[in-house]
Design a protein around this motif. Structure first.
Motif, short mmCIF file in Angstrom:
data_model
loop_
_atom_site.label_atom_id
_atom_site.label_comp_id
_atom_site.label_asym_id
_atom_site.label_seq_id
_atom_site.Cartn_x
_atom_site.Cartn_y
_atom_site.Cartn_z
N VAL A 120 13.60 11.68 7.85
CA VAL A 120 14.87 11.69 7.10
C VAL A 120 15.69 12.92 7.47
O VAL A 120 16.90 12.84 7.71
N GLU A 121 15.01 14.07 7.53
CA GLU A 121 15.70 15.30 7.92
C GLU A 121 16.30 15.18 9.32
O GLU A 121 17.42 15.64 9.58
N GLU A 122 15.57 14.55 10.21
CA GLU A 122 16.04 14.37 11.58
C GLU A 122 17.28 13.47 11.61
O GLU A 122 18.24 13.73 12.34
N LEU A 123 17.27 12.41 10.79
CA LEU A 123 18.42 11.50 10.73
C LEU A 123 19.66 12.25 10.23
O LEU A 123 20.76 12.07 10.77
N TYR A 124 19.48 13.07 9.18
CA TYR A 124 20.61 13.83 8.66
C TYR A 124 21.17 14.77 9.73
O TYR A 124 22.40 14.90 9.87
N ARG A 125 20.25 15.43 10.46
CA ARG A 125 20.70 16.36 11.51
C ARG A 125 21.49 15.62 12.60
O ARG A 125 22.39 16.19 13.23
N ASN A 126 21.16 14.36 12.82
CA ASN A 126 21.84 13.58 13.86
C ASN A 126 23.06 12.83 13.36
O ASN A 126 23.58 11.93 14.03
N GLY A 127 23.52 13.20 12.15
CA GLY A 127 24.79 12.65 11.67
C GLY A 127 24.69 11.36 10.88
O GLY A 127 25.70 10.69 10.66
N TYR A 128 23.50 11.00 10.44
CA TYR A 128 23.34 9.79 9.63
C TYR A 128 23.51 10.12 8.16
O TYR A 128 23.35 11.26 7.73
N VAL A 173 0.85 -1.19 0.00
CA VAL A 173 0.00 0.00 0.00
C VAL A 173 0.89 1.24 0.00
O VAL A 173 1.78 1.37 0.85
N PRO A 174 0.71 2.15 -0.95
CA PRO A 174 1.56 3.36 -0.97
C PRO A 174 1.25 4.26 0.22
O PRO A 174 0.12 4.27 0.72
N PRO A 175 2.24 4.98 0.71
CA PRO A 175 2.01 5.86 1.86
C PRO A 175 1.09 7.02 1.49
O PRO A 175 1.07 7.47 0.35
N THR A 176 0.35 7.48 2.47
CA THR A 176 -0.52 8.64 2.28
C THR A 176 0.32 9.91 2.26
O THR A 176 1.49 9.88 2.69
N PRO A 177 -0.22 11.03 1.80
CA PRO A 177 0.53 12.30 1.86
C PRO A 177 1.00 12.63 3.27
O PRO A 177 2.11 13.14 3.46
N GLN A 178 0.17 12.34 4.26
CA GLN A 178 0.56 12.60 5.65
C GLN A 178 1.73 11.72 6.06
O GLN A 178 2.67 12.17 6.74
N GLU A 179 1.67 10.45 5.65
CA GLU A 179 2.76 9.53 5.96
C GLU A 179 4.04 9.95 5.26
O GLU A 179 5.14 9.87 5.84
N LEU A 180 3.93 10.39 4.01
CA LEU A 180 5.11 10.85 3.27
C LEU A 180 5.74 12.06 3.95
O LEU A 180 6.97 12.17 4.02
N ALA A 181 4.88 12.96 4.43
CA ALA A 181 5.39 14.14 5.14
C ALA A 181 6.13 13.71 6.41
O ALA A 181 7.19 14.26 6.75
#
Length: 455
Positions: free
Chosen positions: A348-356, A334-342
């Motif tokens: 992902v942004e949080e992971l990048y900020r934490n050095g991933y 099942v494809p993710p909903t727009p809310q899930e994609l957001a």
């Protein structure tokens, strides 16, 4: 030159002013008439060819003659509405209100237009206030009644919406919007008595039946839904002359004539569409064994146990007729909903900020091969983060040299993998991996993929 007395000069001045004022009035009236003729001439054309610019320019010239003229301001507001220049239209209507006399017949109209503008701009609270203000001046103003009803319907206040649509139809019986919406809402606002009568009209229950059961209520909802989603047109297209027991016409011979499905028509429709849908899905290369396992994009089955379509299935089928795939095969996620994609994007942004850093599936395979570590061990002990996005999976690991060497194992191997294609890449140090290698060990056991030692 003869002598003219001052009193005579004053009288002549008043005459000139009166003539000038009369001329200006005549000029404004003729200007407005010209603009209205240009506007009406475009209204009579088919929509794609309409050009309201000549009318707009004429009304702009009229406004220069009298910047506060209500008729001109309302005309410019109407033109701006037709051109979809909503902010400009709103400004003209608000200016008109400031200059409108108390006895003007345009109060209700003006507030109604402001309501339409706010509605189109998704300012529904403002739109409701404008429609209600319009109705204060004229309780039977149809545009405001319908606009208010639509907002109430969207808010889930079905009973109040139905009442507003009914008032609008009492004033203007042939109002298409009000009648269409009111018809669509029937299952939600009908009383038991009205619903039972509707079933009798469709020959779906005995004419002697006195009490509506829950089963009857569900049957009416199904038949009504089939009518709303185009079932009548489908049957008329399927048969040159549909069987007489499939469709019945209510209010025959009046302006309110309406075709509805009988119970026989509904059953025939569902069976026929189910059969046609199977053929259409197979034409779209769906294996026969998978047709009845198809799901919609929310993961719900589109076929009922009796091989007829659900409401969602009917939509999927209609899209398939247009060559568009709105279904999922048994092995598709099942494809993710727009809310899930957001939410995923934020993660992902949080992971990048934490050095991933994100790594590819091939890079992950290289890590597991070089270290003998299982994905489970990489996740539990080495900081691998797995993010599911519908049918895709994304992988992230702590980047660079980490304080905890265990957490830096994955990136150590990833960097070496990347260095094959990018020789200038900076390779990190990892004392844990280097120590293991110095003794000829891999980081994890070749037997079960668990850590051999801890740092």
């Amino acid at each position: 030159m003869p002598y003219i007395k001052p009193i005579l000069l004053l009288s002549l001045a008043f005459c000139f002013l009166a003539v000038s004022a009369q001329g200006a009035q005549d000029s404004l009236a003729s200007c407005l008439e010209k603009g209205k003729q240009e506007f009406v001439s475009q209204q009579q054309k088919t929509f794609p060819r309409r050009d309201y610019e000549p009318a707009r320019k004429t009304f702009e010239r009229c406004l220069k003659l009298d910047p506060d003229n209500v008729d001109t301001l309302l005309s410019l507001g109407g033109v701006a509405m037709e051109q979809n220049h909503l902010s400009a239209a709103e400004a003209y209507f608000l200016r008109a209100i400031k200059n409108m006399p108390r006895t003007s017949p345009y109060w209700s109209y003006t507030y109604s237009m402001l309501g339409d503008i706010a509605f189109k701009q998704n300012r529904t609270n403002d739109a409701m206030k404008y429609y209600e203000k319009s109705l204060e001046y004229n309780k039977a103003y149809v545009n405001s009644l319908v606009g208010k009803a639509v907002i109430l319907e969207n808010r889930g206040n079905i009973q109040e919406a139905a009442r507003a649509y009914k008032v609008a139809l009492a004033v203007e019986p042939l109002n298409v919007v009000a009648r269409r919406h009111l018809t669509a809402l029937e299952p939600a606002y009908f009383t038991d008595e009205e619903m039972l009568d509707a079933l009798k009209q469709r020959y779906a229950v005995s004419p002697d039946k006195q009490t509506l059961s829950e089963e009857d209520r569900n049957l009416f909802r199904k038949i009504h839904s089939a009518e709303q989603r185009g079932g009548l047109d489908y049957l008329k297209g399927k048969y040159k002359t549909p069987p007489t027991d499939y469709i019945v016409t209510l209010f025959k011979g009046t302006d309110f004539a309406r075709d509805v499905l009988t119970l026989n028509g509904y059953n025939a429709l569902e069976q026929q569409i189910g059969q046609d849908a199977v053929a259409v899905f197979q034409k779209m290369k769906v294996p026969a064994k998978d047709v009845f396992k198809l799901r919609d994009k929310k993961g719900e089955k589109i076929f009922l146990p009796d091989n007829t379509l659900t409401n969602s299935g009917f939509y999927v089928y209609n899209e398939a007729l247009r060559g568009r795939k709105e279904f999922l095969l048994p092995d598709e996620s099942v494809p993710p909903t727009p809310q899930e994609l957001a939410g995923l994007a934020a993660r992902v942004e949080e992971l990048y900020r934490n050095g991933y850093t994100e790594i590819s599936e091939a890079e992950l395979a290289f890590v597991t091969k070089q270290s003998n570590c299982s994905e489970k061990t990489l996740r539990q002990d080495m900081g691998l983060y797995v993010l599911k996005t519908g049918s895709d999976t994304r992988y992230f690991v702590p980047a660079g040299e980490t304080a905890d060497p265990t957490k830096g194992v994955a990136y150590y191997y990833v960097a070496h993998y990347r260095a094959r294609r990018q020789p200038n890449i900076r390779l990190p140090r990892n004392r844990m991996v280097e120590e293991y290698h110095s003794y000829g060990f891999t980081v994890c056991s070749a037997v079960d993929g668990s850590l051999l030692l801890t740092d």
